[in-house]
Design a protein around this motif. Structure first.
Motif, PDB file in Angstrom:
ATOM      1  N   MET A   1       0.836  -1.175   0.000  1.00  0.00           N
ATOM      2  CA  MET A   1       0.000   0.000   0.000  1.00  0.00           C
ATOM      3  C   MET A   1       0.881   1.237   0.000  1.00  0.00           C
ATOM      4  O   MET A   1       1.932   1.258   0.622  1.00  0.00           O
TER       5      MET A   1
ATOM      6  N   CYS B   1      -6.559   9.858   1.738  1.00  0.00           N
ATOM      7  CA  CYS B   1      -7.830   9.701   1.062  1.00  0.00           C
ATOM      8  C   CYS B   1      -8.184  11.007   0.342  1.00  0.00           C
ATOM      9  O   CYS B   1      -8.140  12.079   0.949  1.00  0.00           O
TER      10      CYS B   1
ATOM     11  N   LYS C   1      -6.129  -2.302   3.685  1.00  0.00           N
ATOM     12  CA  LYS C   1      -6.343  -3.279   2.618  1.00  0.00           C
ATOM     13  C   LYS C   1      -7.510  -4.173   2.997  1.00  0.00           C
ATOM     14  O   LYS C   1      -7.640  -4.572   4.156  1.00  0.00           O
TER      15      LYS C   1
ATOM     16  N   ALA D   1      -8.578  -4.572  -2.361  1.00  0.00           N
ATOM     17  CA  ALA D   1      -8.841  -3.147  -2.503  1.00  0.00           C
ATOM     18  C   ALA D   1      -8.142  -2.381  -1.399  1.00  0.00           C
ATOM     19  O   ALA D   1      -7.853  -2.930  -0.333  1.00  0.00           O
ATOM     20  N   GLU D   2      -7.863  -1.118  -1.661  1.00  0.00           N
ATOM     21  CA  GLU D   2      -7.405  -0.195  -0.628  1.00  0.00           C
ATOM     22  C   GLU D   2      -8.564   0.757  -0.353  1.00  0.00           C
ATOM     23  O   GLU D   2      -9.171   1.277  -1.287  1.00  0.00           O
ATOM     24  N   TYR D   3      -8.870   0.940   0.926  1.00  0.00           N
ATOM     25  CA  TYR D   3      -9.997   1.792   1.285  1.00  0.00           C
ATOM     26  C   TYR D   3      -9.640   2.666   2.486  1.00  0.00           C
ATOM     27  O   TYR D   3      -8.721   2.371   3.251  1.00  0.00           O
TER      28      TYR D   3
ATOM     29  N   LEU E   1     -10.079   3.467  -2.723  1.00  0.00           N
ATOM     30  CA  LEU E   1      -9.052   4.142  -3.504  1.00  0.00           C
ATOM     31  C   LEU E   1      -8.605   3.329  -4.703  1.00  0.00           C
ATOM     32  O   LEU E   1      -8.264   3.892  -5.735  1.00  0.00           O
ATOM     33  N   SER E   2      -8.554   1.996  -4.584  1.00  0.00           N
ATOM     34  CA  SER E   2      -8.085   1.178  -5.700  1.00  0.00           C
ATOM     35  C   SER E   2      -8.549  -0.266  -5.555  1.00  0.00           C
ATOM     36  O   SER E   2      -8.817  -0.735  -4.456  1.00  0.00           O
ATOM     37  N   PHE E   3      -8.650  -0.927  -6.691  1.00  0.00           N
ATOM     38  CA  PHE E   3      -8.841  -2.376  -6.770  1.00  0.00           C
ATOM     39  C   PHE E   3      -7.613  -2.944  -7.457  1.00  0.00           C
ATOM     40  O   PHE E   3      -7.052  -2.303  -8.346  1.00  0.00           O
ATOM     41  N   TYR E   4      -7.182  -4.140  -7.081  1.00  0.00           N
ATOM     42  CA  TYR E   4      -6.047  -4.762  -7.754  1.00  0.00           C
ATOM     43  C   TYR E   4      -6.069  -6.262  -7.540  1.00  0.00           C
ATOM     44  O   TYR E   4      -6.698  -6.758  -6.604  1.00  0.00           O
TER      45      TYR E   4
END
Length: 64
Positions: free
Chosen positions: A1, A6, A16, A43-45, A53-56
């Motif tokens: 991360m 944010c 995560k 995901a990062e939240y 913030l993101s999916f991966y």
């Protein structure tokens, strides 16, 4: 991360999480060969406001 804030609330409490479905975790499969080994999706939240913030994919090498 990453070490970032944010964009919605400026909190630096980025966590995560893993994506889940009713029966288990959600996976990504290679588009051309869905029979290959998949990768879990994470995901990062923001822990403060819940903004994603993101999916991966955790194991991109599985999707080659």
């Amino acid at each position: 991360m990453g070490n970032y804030a944010c964009p919605k609330c400026n909190s630096e409490e980025i966590k995560k999480g893993v994506m889940g479905a009713t029966v288990g975790q959600v996976f990504m499969y290679a588009e051309k060969n869905v029979r290959k080994k998949p990768s879990p999706i994470s995901a990062e939240y923001c822990r403060n406001c819940g903004y994603i913030l993101s999916f991966y994919v955790d194991e991109p090498e599985n999707l080659e």
